[in-house]
Design a protein around this motif. Structure first.
Motif, PDB file in Angstrom:
ATOM      1  N   LYS A  44     -65.775 -14.459  -7.163  1.00  0.00           N
ATOM      2  CA  LYS A  44     -65.043 -14.157  -5.930  1.00  0.00           C
ATOM      3  C   LYS A  44     -63.909 -13.163  -6.198  1.00  0.00           C
ATOM      4  N   ALA A  45     -63.169 -13.414  -7.267  1.00  0.00           N
ATOM      5  CA  ALA A  45     -62.047 -12.526  -7.611  1.00  0.00           C
ATOM      6  C   ALA A  45     -62.552 -11.118  -7.928  1.00  0.00           C
ATOM      7  N   ILE A  46     -63.656 -11.034  -8.645  1.00  0.00           N
ATOM      8  CA  ILE A  46     -64.231  -9.726  -8.981  1.00  0.00           C
ATOM      9  C   ILE A  46     -64.630  -8.979  -7.714  1.00  0.00           C
ATOM     10  N   ASN A  47     -65.313  -9.650  -6.805  1.00  0.00           N
ATOM     11  CA  ASN A  47     -65.792  -8.981  -5.594  1.00  0.00           C
ATOM     12  C   ASN A  47     -64.643  -8.499  -4.716  1.00  0.00           C
ATOM     13  N   GLU A  48     -63.574  -9.287  -4.625  1.00  0.00           N
ATOM     14  CA  GLU A  48     -62.415  -8.837  -3.849  1.00  0.00           C
ATOM     15  C   GLU A  48     -61.789  -7.600  -4.483  1.00  0.00           C
ATOM     16  N   GLU A  49     -61.644  -7.623  -5.800  1.00  0.00           N
ATOM     17  CA  GLU A  49     -61.045  -6.481  -6.487  1.00  0.00           C
ATOM     18  C   GLU A  49     -61.932  -5.244  -6.358  1.00  0.00           C
ATOM     19  N   LEU A  50     -63.239  -5.422  -6.460  1.00  0.00           N
ATOM     20  CA  LEU A  50     -64.161  -4.292  -6.305  1.00  0.00           C
ATOM     21  C   LEU A  50     -64.067  -3.681  -4.919  1.00  0.00           C
ATOM     22  N   SER A  51     -63.923  -4.509  -3.896  1.00  0.00           N
ATOM     23  CA  SER A  51     -63.866  -3.982  -2.530  1.00  0.00           C
ATOM     24  C   SER A  51     -62.641  -3.096  -2.332  1.00  0.00           C
ATOM     25  N   LEU A  52     -61.504  -3.508  -2.882  1.00  0.00           N
ATOM     26  CA  LEU A  52     -60.289  -2.708  -2.742  1.00  0.00           C
ATOM     27  C   LEU A  52     -60.353  -1.463  -3.620  1.00  0.00           C
ATOM     28  N   THR A  53     -60.982  -1.572  -4.784  1.00  0.00           N
ATOM     29  CA  THR A  53     -61.154  -0.403  -5.657  1.00  0.00           C
ATOM     30  C   THR A  53     -61.981   0.667  -4.963  1.00  0.00           C
ATOM     31  N   ALA A  54     -63.016   0.250  -4.243  1.00  0.00           N
ATOM     32  CA  ALA A  54     -63.855   1.197  -3.508  1.00  0.00           C
ATOM     33  C   ALA A  54     -63.068   1.896  -2.406  1.00  0.00           C
ATOM     34  N   VAL A  55     -62.228   1.152  -1.708  1.00  0.00           N
ATOM     35  CA  VAL A  55     -61.393   1.744  -0.659  1.00  0.00           C
ATOM     36  C   VAL A  55     -60.478   2.815  -1.248  1.00  0.00           C
ATOM     37  N   LYS A  56     -59.821   2.500  -2.350  1.00  0.00           N
ATOM     38  CA  LYS A  56     -58.892   3.453  -2.981  1.00  0.00           C
ATOM     39  C   LYS A  56     -59.634   4.699  -3.468  1.00  0.00           C
ATOM     40  N   PHE A  57     -60.802   4.498  -4.063  1.00  0.00           N
ATOM     41  CA  PHE A  57     -61.585   5.628  -4.555  1.00  0.00           C
ATOM     42  C   PHE A  57     -61.920   6.582  -3.408  1.00  0.00           C
ATOM     43  N   GLY A  58     -62.414   6.053  -2.307  1.00  0.00           N
ATOM     44  CA  GLY A  58     -62.788   6.888  -1.168  1.00  0.00           C
ATOM     45  C   GLY A  58     -61.606   7.585  -0.531  1.00  0.00           C
ATOM     46  N   GLN A  59     -60.491   6.890  -0.445  1.00  0.00           N
ATOM     47  CA  GLN A  59     -59.311   7.498   0.156  1.00  0.00           C
ATOM     48  C   GLN A  59     -58.762   8.619  -0.721  1.00  0.00           C
ATOM     49  N   ASN A  60     -58.786   8.430  -2.035  1.00  0.00           N
ATOM     50  CA  ASN A  60     -58.358   9.502  -2.941  1.00  0.00           C
ATOM     51  C   ASN A  60     -59.224  10.736  -2.779  1.00  0.00           C
ATOM     52  N   LEU A  61     -60.529  10.533  -2.678  1.00  0.00           N
ATOM     53  CA  LEU A  61     -61.444  11.661  -2.555  1.00  0.00           C
ATOM     54  C   LEU A  61     -61.252  12.376  -1.219  1.00  0.00           C
ATOM     55  N   LEU A  62     -61.052  11.627  -0.151  1.00  0.00           N
ATOM     56  CA  LEU A  62     -60.806  12.248   1.152  1.00  0.00           C
ATOM     57  C   LEU A  62     -59.558  13.119   1.091  1.00  0.00           C
ATOM     58  N   ALA A  63     -58.520  12.616   0.448  1.00  0.00           N
ATOM     59  CA  ALA A  63     -57.272  13.387   0.323  1.00  0.00           C
ATOM     60  C   ALA A  63     -57.489  14.658  -0.488  1.00  0.00           C
ATOM     61  N   GLU A  64     -58.214  14.549  -1.602  1.00  0.00           N
ATOM     62  CA  GLU A  64     -58.464  15.721  -2.443  1.00  0.00           C
ATOM     63  C   GLU A  64     -59.289  16.765  -1.703  1.00  0.00           C
ATOM     64  N   ASN A  65     -60.279  16.322  -0.948  1.00  0.00           N
ATOM     65  CA  ASN A  65     -61.082  17.275  -0.173  1.00  0.00           C
ATOM     66  C   ASN A  65     -60.243  18.025   0.844  1.00  0.00           C
ATOM     67  N   ASN A  66     -59.284  17.326   1.427  1.00  0.00           N
ATOM     68  CA  ASN A  66     -58.493  17.926   2.505  1.00  0.00           C
ATOM     69  C   ASN A  66     -57.300  18.730   2.002  1.00  0.00           C
ATOM     70  N   ASN A  67     -56.810  18.415   0.807  1.00  0.00           N
ATOM     71  CA  ASN A  67     -55.557  19.023   0.350  1.00  0.00           C
ATOM     72  C   ASN A  67     -55.713  20.435  -0.200  1.00  0.00           C
ATOM     73  N   TYR A  68     -56.916  20.798  -0.597  1.00  0.00           N
ATOM     74  CA  TYR A  68     -57.090  22.105  -1.239  1.00  0.00           C
ATOM     75  C   TYR A  68     -57.343  23.196  -0.208  1.00  0.00           C
ATOM     76  N   ALA A  69     -56.702  24.317  -0.403  1.00  0.00           N
ATOM     77  CA  ALA A  69     -56.943  25.489   0.450  1.00  0.00           C
ATOM     78  C   ALA A  69     -56.766  26.748  -0.404  1.00  0.00           C
ATOM     79  N   LEU A  70     -57.777  27.592  -0.433  1.00  0.00           N
ATOM     80  CA  LEU A  70     -57.697  28.883  -1.121  1.00  0.00           C
ATOM     81  C   LEU A  70     -57.382  29.937  -0.068  1.00  0.00           C
ATOM     82  N   GLU A  71     -56.127  30.378  -0.057  1.00  0.00           N
ATOM     83  CA  GLU A  71     -55.669  31.334   0.956  1.00  0.00           C
ATOM     84  C   GLU A  71     -55.810  32.753   0.407  1.00  0.00           C
TER      85      GLU A  71
END
Length: 710
Positions: free
Chosen positions: A169-196
């Protein structure tokens, strides 16, 4: 999280999840759903689900198929509905409020799921029915539901002792939050870059890409500039056409190093957390590695079977890619006699080779592939094969850019609703995918029609022109539409039989790609957006001749990612590691991946395997490609690529059935034999056979596609 409950003046009593929807066709009331509605709805859904489970476990009657298995299959409907909508919106329209909710909700959902699956009394009753299965007189579907239900509980840890259950149970809860953080980091990285860039930096860039970059810059308040981003409709044209090598290097390195920059969005520690937790979970459940745990429940069955297929393709694909590189290096040497060909040069010089060998430039094709016409093409194909039709409707939308259609069956009865959401935006994950907002179920003996959504990140309209798609985007739409047909055609009696094996799920989608560039289909939809001229035969012929162009590269980058996924999830004893060093060892040192090719996904942004449900499963695309190419052979062998009888068999024996039987049984029922991998190898240009000629030449539809990001 005070803002969640204070965003609007709506009260909990007005929560749309607490009332029967009065929307057309049963679509979600997106016009009424607000972020603050999700947490109360999830909480009520969990409470109702627990009450339904309690009714099963407290029943004093002897366990039966009806009072245990059917009762369990019918439980949790409200929670499942809320969870579907929440999950889909987190991928397609992820605001800061939704991100905050994700961090609250996902661990609680994981804990709730474990509370059900690790409920000893519930499993005791399920096992009692399972142990008597031979004497129950069940039909094939009932037996399949009983088997899948029992097996799902065992795989979730039902046989573990109390101490191991608590750890799981503890592993599954931790995995679920780890997945959320991973996806949010990637969304931020995709949006933050701009080559002007200034106009002087745009040498070689075609008008469509320039217009998009100018409009993006204006939207960012940088009028007079041009902004390129890491979203594929911006990135790929830049890599393909920019003559400024140093700028290609700059943007491609930014793409490759997403979430690998040692900052707040770095995912390398999260990757360690994933592997540590998943490996421990596998050990708790009796498997040597997480890959062994995953594959045990798929068509492949064993990691050896997966590696066998991937390695069979890897060696000839890499050799083919090396041949492609040699051709490009001849052109590269003319530009940089002392330079060294790098990964950011591949798209640019591959396009030069395509022009040189086939006199084919993708920019000359795009005017024939307007989004409206390509969508018309998939509708035409679905009608030709299955007799279904599509009617635009006015229903609540979750975003103003989404559009919706009612799907009508052959007899004009309602089959379902299909949303399309085509263009990139800050709140949307990268790639393309298809999912449900409402699942196909049965209520009181009547079919509840699904509500399905296709989500993409295609080239936006620019410069006053409609959205003009690349060949890859065109093929992607055919692919995702194949998933949509799978959902729409579902006619499954039991909710527990809705899902198919992971390495079967890409069959319906990849099969549709085979028609994308068939000459007969092209005649129907590839029409110039200005002149209304149907794509001329000479361009179709060029497409046919170039069908194996760059296939070594595409196969190599695909299989590289599949192997890196399998390798990292085949770790049997976790120790802290550097994901980038692990990747180099797995692909470069062990298998000889050349430095001019990067795997399709590197670990820090490999969303499929860390937060996307394809962990130890990126091979699914390749496994299913064996099936899809062999299935398309059935149409070819009949002499009619639109054979309605074969299409009807495919719908009835595969698409409609969900997971009512295992994938290989359904496939054999459709095809009358085991799948033959030669069609896949031939489509990849990896099978040495005499070249066909004349009427026997393979149509461009056989071009093997790169797996979609779905």
């Amino acid at each position: 999280m005070t803002f969640i409950s204070c965003k609007s003046g709506k009260t909990v009593g007005e929560n749309p999840f607490f009332a029967e929807w009065e929307t057309p066709y049963g679509v979600p009331p997106f016009d009424k759903i607000e972020p603050e509605h999700f947490l109360p709805a999830i909480e009520r859904g969990m409470s109702l689900h627990e009450a339904e489970i309690d009714a099963i476990t407290s029943n004093n009657d002897a366990p039966t198929f009806e009072n245990v298995i059917l009762a369990y299959d019918a439980s949790g409907k409200m929670l499942s509905q809320v969870e579907l909508i929440f999950g889909m919106l987190c991928a397609a329209e992820n605001t800061s409020e939704m991100q905050a909710l994700e961090e609250q909700i996902m661990p609680r959902m994981a804990a709730h799921a474990d509370k059900i699956r690790l409920n000893g009394k519930l499993f005791e009753r399920i096992k009692a029915v399972y142990d008597r299965r031979a004497a129950l007189g069940l039909d094939a579907e009932q037996s399949r539901l009983l088997e899948k239900t029992y097996r799902s509980f065992v795989r979730a840890g039902a046989l573990l002792d109390a101490e191991r259950k608590a750890r799981l149970k503890a592993i599954n809860e931790e995995l679920s939050l780890t997945a959320v953080k991973f996806g949010q980091n990637l969304l931020a990285e995709n949006n933050n870059y701009a080559l002007e860039l200034a106009s002087s930096d745009l040498d070689g860039i075609p008008a469509t890409a320039r217009d998009l970059a100018r409009e993006k810059a204006e939207a960012m308040g940088r009028k007079g500039k041009y902004v390129f981003t890491l979203h594929k409709p911006s990135l790929i044209p830049f890599l393909t056409y920019s003559s400024k090598r140093e700028l290609r290097e700059q943007i491609y390195k930014a793409y490759l190093n997403r979430c690998n920059n040692g900052d707040e969005y770095d995912n390398k520690q999260l990757i360690n957390d994933f592997i540590r937790l998943r490996t421990e979970k596998a050990h708790l459940l009796g498997y040597p590695s997480y890959a062994a745990y995953v594959v045990d429940d798929e068509m492949a069955g064993t990691t050896d079977a997966v590696y066998g297929l991937l390695e069979e393709i890897w060696t000839p694909a890499l050799e083919s890619a090396k041949g492609e590189l040699a051709e490009m290096e001849e052109l590269f040497r003319k530009d940089f006699p002392e330079g060294e060909f790098a990964s950011w040069d591949w798209w640019y010089y591959a396009e030069k080779v395509r022009k040189q060998k086939y006199a084919l430039d993708e920019e000359m094709l795009r005017p024939y592939f307007s989004l409206e016409n390509v969508q018309g093409g998939i509708f035409f194909l679905a009608n030709r094969l299955y007799g279904i039709t599509f009617r635009p409707i006015v229903v609540p939308l979750y975003h103003p850019e989404a559009v919706a259609y009612e799907v009508l069956d052959v007899d004009q009865s309602h089959l379902g609703v299909l949303y399309f959401d085509y263009f990139p935006r800050d709140g949307k994950s990268q790639g393309a995918w298809c999912g449900n907002y409402v699942e196909q179920t049965y209520e009181d003996g009547k079919r509840v029609a699904p509500v399905v959504s296709v989500v993409c990140n295609f080239t936006r309209p620019a410069g006053g022109n409609p959205a003009l798609l690349t060949l890859d985007e065109t093929e992607t739409l055919f692919h995702e539409f194949g998933h949509a047909l799978h959902f729409l055609f579902h006619d499954v009696k039991y909710r527990g039989l809705a899902e198919v094996e992971g390495d079967f799920v890409e069959l319906p989608s990849q099969l549709m790609e085979n028609w994308a560039f068939d000459p007969e289909v092209l005649k129907q939809y590839a029409v110039h957006y200005r002149s209304n001229e149907v794509i001329p035969k000479y361009l179709v012929d060029k497409l046919r001749r170039s069908e194996l162009f760059n296939q070594g590269f595409m196969a190599t980058e695909l299989i590289a990612a599949s192997l890196s996924d399998m390798d990292i999830h085949s770790i049997t004893e976790y120790e802290p590691f550097d994901p980038m060093a692990f990747e180099r060892k797995a692909l470069t040192e062990k298998r000889g991946l050349i430095p001019q090719i990067e795997p399709r996904y590197r670990y820090p942004y490999f969303s499929h395997i860390f937060d996307g449900g394809y962990s130890a499963g990126y091979y699914f695309y390749t496994w299913a490609e064996v099936l899809d190419k062999d299935a398309f052979e059935a149409f070819r062998e009949s002499g009619d690529l639109f054979n309605k009888k074969i299409a009807g068999d495919f719908r009835r024996k595969i698409l409609a059935r969900g997971g009512s039987e295992d994938g290989m049984t359904m496939y054999r029922d459709f095809r009358g034999k085991d799948p033959d991998k030669r069609a896949m190898l031939r489509g990849r240009g990896l099978l040495n056979e005499p070249e066909p000629s004349g009427e026997d030449a393979a149509p461009a539809a056989e071009t093997a596609s790169a797996a979609r990001e779905n």
